[in-house]
Design a protein around this motif. Structure first.
Motif, PDB file in Angstrom:
ATOM      1  N   ARG A 163      53.645  10.712  39.478  1.00  0.00           N
ATOM      2  CA  ARG A 163      52.888   9.882  40.416  1.00  0.00           C
ATOM      3  C   ARG A 163      53.356   8.434  40.389  1.00  0.00           C
ATOM      4  N   ASP A 210      49.792   3.866  41.779  1.00  0.00           N
ATOM      5  CA  ASP A 210      48.499   3.956  42.468  1.00  0.00           C
ATOM      6  C   ASP A 210      47.909   5.368  42.462  1.00  0.00           C
ATOM      7  N   GLY A 211      48.600   6.314  41.797  1.00  0.00           N
ATOM      8  CA  GLY A 211      48.100   7.689  41.688  1.00  0.00           C
ATOM      9  C   GLY A 211      48.626   8.638  42.749  1.00  0.00           C
ATOM     10  N   THR A 212      49.341   8.130  43.729  1.00  0.00           N
ATOM     11  CA  THR A 212      49.905   8.969  44.784  1.00  0.00           C
ATOM     12  C   THR A 212      51.029   9.827  44.215  1.00  0.00           C
ATOM     13  N   ASN A 243      52.748  16.472  38.246  1.00  0.00           N
ATOM     14  CA  ASN A 243      52.112  15.276  37.668  1.00  0.00           C
ATOM     15  C   ASN A 243      53.006  14.044  37.668  1.00  0.00           C
ATOM     16  N   GLU A 282      48.679  16.277  30.579  1.00  0.00           N
ATOM     17  CA  GLU A 282      48.496  15.208  31.566  1.00  0.00           C
ATOM     18  C   GLU A 282      49.822  14.551  31.945  1.00  0.00           C
TER      19      GLU A 282
END
Length: 130
Positions: free
Chosen positions: A86, A89-91, A84, A28
């Motif tokens: 980012r 905000d996950g962008t 992975n 991850e």
């Protein structure tokens, strides 16, 4: 016996903060693809680290140490991609090859960690246990 370095070889590096407690990579976590520097790239980066200017009377008039530029130039040539990575905000953070602006989103500590990983491989090839 010297061992040759294939400057076309790449390897994946995971930030220390993303690794599992046992030191293995976390699927991850962010993986950064690194490559070896050519001899010319390494020499140019090393040459840019310090500058000493001498005045006409022979005394030193200025000394500059450009460690920030040294790190960015190492990343410019030694990072070839990432997975992975980012924003909060996950962008996904977009990677732009050979563009130091790619590293604007990265903290100083993470930029320095990557540069050290690249330069360590230039000093001791992976085939020697590094």
């Amino acid at each position: 016996m010297p061992i040759g370095i294939k400057t076309t070889d790449t390897w994946e590096y995971q930030f220390k903060c993303d690794r599992k407690p046992d030191g293995t990579t976390d699927p991850e976590g962010t993986l950064v693809t690194l490559c070896y520097l050519s001899a010319e790239q390494h020499a140019r980066i090393q040459d840019s680290l310090a500058t000493f200017l001498v005045n006409s009377t022979g005394g030193m008039s200025e000394a500059r140490f450009t460690s920030g530029t040294h790190v960015l130039e190492t990343l410019k040539y030694g990072v070839v991609g990432w997975k992975n990575y980012r924003y909060a905000d996950g962008t996904p953070v977009v990677f732009r090859a050979r563009n130091v602006a790619s590293f604007d989103s990265m903290s100083y500590d993470h930029r320095t960690e990557l540069a050290e990983a690249i330069l360590e491989r230039v000093r001791v090839p992976a085939t020697l246990g590094n």
